[in-house]
Design an enzyme around this catalytic site. Sequence first.
Site, PDB file in Angstrom:
ATOM      1  CG  HIS A 307     -10.942 -21.504   6.382  1.00  0.00           C
ATOM      2  ND1 HIS A 307     -10.805 -22.846   6.638  1.00  0.00           N
ATOM      3  CD2 HIS A 307     -12.266 -21.239   6.396  1.00  0.00           C
ATOM      4  CE1 HIS A 307     -12.005 -23.360   6.792  1.00  0.00           C
ATOM      5  NE2 HIS A 307     -12.911 -22.415   6.660  1.00  0.00           N
ATOM      6  CG  ASP A 365     -18.114 -15.653   5.962  1.00  0.00           C
ATOM      7  OD1 ASP A 365     -19.141 -16.047   5.386  1.00  0.00           O
ATOM      8  OD2 ASP A 365     -17.677 -16.176   6.998  1.00  0.00           O
TER       9      ASP A 365
HETATM   10  N1  CMC Z   1      -6.321 -11.006  10.200  1.00  0.00           N
HETATM   11  C1  CMC Z   1      -5.071 -10.867  10.730  1.00  0.00           C
HETATM   12  N2  CMC Z   1      -4.342 -11.894  11.210  1.00  0.00           N
HETATM   13  C2  CMC Z   1      -4.894 -13.117  11.158  1.00  0.00           C
HETATM   14  C3  CMC Z   1      -6.172 -13.343  10.628  1.00  0.00           C
HETATM   15  C4  CMC Z   1      -6.889 -12.228  10.140  1.00  0.00           C
HETATM   16  N3  CMC Z   1      -8.110 -12.385   9.621  1.00  0.00           N
HETATM   17  N4  CMC Z   1      -6.474 -14.644  10.717  1.00  0.00           N
HETATM   18  C5  CMC Z   1      -5.419 -15.244  11.292  1.00  0.00           C
HETATM   19  N5  CMC Z   1      -4.454 -14.313  11.556  1.00  0.00           N
HETATM   20  C6  CMC Z   1      -3.128 -14.574  12.127  1.00  0.00           C
HETATM   21  C7  CMC Z   1      -3.215 -14.825  13.619  1.00  0.00           C
HETATM   22  O1  CMC Z   1      -3.033 -13.641  14.363  1.00  0.00           O
HETATM   23  C8  CMC Z   1      -2.089 -15.803  13.825  1.00  0.00           C
HETATM   24  O2  CMC Z   1      -0.890 -15.090  13.854  1.00  0.00           O
HETATM   25  P1  CMC Z   1       0.347 -15.608  14.790  1.00  0.00           P
HETATM   26  O3  CMC Z   1       0.686 -16.973  14.274  1.00  0.00           O
HETATM   27  O4  CMC Z   1       1.415 -14.579  14.567  1.00  0.00           O
HETATM   28  O5  CMC Z   1      -0.187 -15.638  16.182  1.00  0.00           O
HETATM   29  C9  CMC Z   1      -2.085 -16.636  12.547  1.00  0.00           C
HETATM   30  O6  CMC Z   1      -2.655 -15.785  11.536  1.00  0.00           O
HETATM   31  C10 CMC Z   1      -2.893 -17.921  12.630  1.00  0.00           C
HETATM   32  O7  CMC Z   1      -4.200 -17.587  13.102  1.00  0.00           O
HETATM   33  P2  CMC Z   1      -5.045 -18.495  14.078  1.00  0.00           P
HETATM   34  O8  CMC Z   1      -6.034 -17.644  14.778  1.00  0.00           O
HETATM   35  O9  CMC Z   1      -4.126 -19.331  14.900  1.00  0.00           O
HETATM   36  O10 CMC Z   1      -5.747 -19.424  13.014  1.00  0.00           O
HETATM   37  P3  CMC Z   1      -7.062 -20.225  13.253  1.00  0.00           P
HETATM   38  O11 CMC Z   1      -7.019 -21.356  12.319  1.00  0.00           O
HETATM   39  O12 CMC Z   1      -7.239 -20.546  14.706  1.00  0.00           O
HETATM   40  O13 CMC Z   1      -8.216 -19.180  12.878  1.00  0.00           O
HETATM   41  C11 CMC Z   1      -9.899 -18.026  11.724  1.00  0.00           C
HETATM   42  C12 CMC Z   1      -8.947 -19.215  11.693  1.00  0.00           C
HETATM   43  C13 CMC Z   1     -10.864 -18.126  10.541  1.00  0.00           C
HETATM   44  C14 CMC Z   1     -10.717 -18.027  13.015  1.00  0.00           C
HETATM   45  C15 CMC Z   1      -9.061 -16.710  11.634  1.00  0.00           C
HETATM   46  O14 CMC Z   1      -8.343 -16.694  10.431  1.00  0.00           O
HETATM   47  C16 CMC Z   1      -9.945 -15.467  11.758  1.00  0.00           C
HETATM   48  O15 CMC Z   1     -10.234 -15.031  12.870  1.00  0.00           O
HETATM   49  N6  CMC Z   1     -10.366 -14.860  10.590  1.00  0.00           N
HETATM   50  C17 CMC Z   1     -11.274 -13.740  10.616  1.00  0.00           C
HETATM   51  C18 CMC Z   1     -12.704 -14.224  10.837  1.00  0.00           C
HETATM   52  C19 CMC Z   1     -13.275 -14.897   9.617  1.00  0.00           C
HETATM   53  O16 CMC Z   1     -13.199 -14.418   8.498  1.00  0.00           O
HETATM   54  N7  CMC Z   1     -13.933 -16.056   9.856  1.00  0.00           N
HETATM   55  C20 CMC Z   1     -14.661 -16.806   8.792  1.00  0.00           C
HETATM   56  C21 CMC Z   1     -14.031 -18.125   8.498  1.00  0.00           C
HETATM   57  S1  CMC Z   1     -14.697 -18.881   7.009  1.00  0.00           S
HETATM   58  C22 CMC Z   1     -16.370 -19.143   7.338  1.00  0.00           C
HETATM   59  C23 CMC Z   1     -16.650 -19.977   8.530  1.00  0.00           C
HETATM   60  O17 CMC Z   1     -15.933 -20.949   8.827  1.00  0.00           O
HETATM   61  O18 CMC Z   1     -17.643 -19.724   9.195  1.00  0.00           O
END
Ligand code: CMC
Length: 430
Positions: A307, A365
């Site tokens: 998140h 989720d």
């Molecule tokens: N699985 C594997 N690696 C992950 C994941 C994951 N679910 N989420 C983040 N990472 C890694 C990502 O690759 C990155 O690694 P590095 O720093 O080595 O490049 C690091 O963690 C930080 O990730 P980010 O993408 O920069 O973080 P963000 O804040 O931009 O993204 C997120 C947040 C929710 C989009 C992401 O965690 C994600 O894609 N999760 C899966 C989708 C999900 O469950 N979304 C629902 C969120 S809660 C409900 C809502 O808000 O709607």
Amino acid sequence: MAENRTAKLEFDGKTLELPILSPSLGPDVIDISKLYAQGGVFTHDPGFTSTSACESTITFIDGNKGELLHRGYPIDQLAEKSHFLEVCYLLLYGELPSVTELEDFELRVTRHTMVHEQMHNFFRGFRRDAHPMATMVGVVGAMSAFYHDSTDISDPWQREVASIRLIAKLPTIAAMAYKYSIGQPFVYPRNDCDYATNFLRMCFAVPAEEYQPDPILSRAMDRIFTLHADHEQNASTSTVRLAGSSGANPFACIAAGIACLWGPAHGGANQACLEMLQEIGTPDRIPEYIARAKDKDDPFRLMGFGHRVYKNFDPRATVMKQSADEVLDLLGIEDNPTLQVAKELERQALDDPYFTEKKLFPNVDFYSGIILEAIGFPTSMFTPIFALSRTVGWVAQWKEMIGDPAGKIGRPRQLYTGATLRDYVDIENR
Ligand code: CMC
């Protein structure tokens, strides 16, 4: 919000004093609104990771503590002691209602649950196999064509009526999208049912047979609505605010929010998560998926994990996990294979330094899909249910924005890296 401290910014021989704003909770905010006028520079923050875009009194999240407050009340207390319509009142009007205020509010919502009869024809224009989210984006946007008397945003009464209509009609629209997709007749709402029961009934009753959900299922449904009701300035809420900042009508703004919510990084994650858990199938395959999630060359991510704001745990996920256990217990679904995979995946991921070091925890989720599937919803309905729950948050934030005298049209700037000025070349000379 005291403004007596400043941050000093020095660059190119200039020194700017930027006001520091102190919120009632959360980190201080440096006000850069005059930065371009005074310093001729922009700030650059793709994904808005360090940017406050508005002042708000509705929801507060402390991602390090795993805390979510609506108007100051913690989400776990609201999920346990309150119910969705009371939380709607709290989000919209700022305080918990008295008995008569709540009765009046519930009556107003209940009286608006039917949709214009001509909307039925509108639904029939969609292909049967349309995703219910596609139908919802279209139908909610079309509300502005059906409810002309509540689209004038300068009139507080019309804004109020539009808000109630949206909260009241979204379950009806989501249920109609579902019924249409499975080829069953639409089921009209019933005013003697509570909000969650009404939604379940509109989804699962048929003219030939009534549907009376167990109170535990209605409660679980209501809790899912409550846990999704608002979440500060997330992508879809910011979309609603940005659309609203131009003066667009509320139905158009909420349709924009629904479109944004659909993506798998946001509300679409609940569908993607359950599909992932089903694809994993058995606990012995979990290591393979964890390895894929960690592989930088593989775009796969563990859905329902991570998140932007929560870097400890998502308090909504804790309640959701309890609810999943209750619902499966009630329905006598012992040893649900998806729940077994989910629990084992959570255990293995939280034991893995990749996830703990990046502070990736299960989010709301991760468990919601298990409950929704157990209740009987297909995965395609998971995100529409998120959308109908979040509508109140979008509406509350939209109303707050419209009422803010400092409000302006949202207009981000950019770091342009394209071609510099060049002359047009005639096609025969290219
Ligand atoms: N699985 C594997 N690696 C992950 C994941 C994951 N679910 N989420 C983040 N990472 C890694 C990502 O690759 C990155 O690694 P590095 O720093 O080595 O490049 C690091 O963690 C930080 O990730 P980010 O993408 O920069 O973080 P963000 O804040 O931009 O993204 C997120 C947040 C929710 C989009 C992401 O965690 C994600 O894609 N999760 C899966 C989708 C999900 O469950 N979304 C629902 C969120 S809660 C409900 C809502 O808000 O709607």
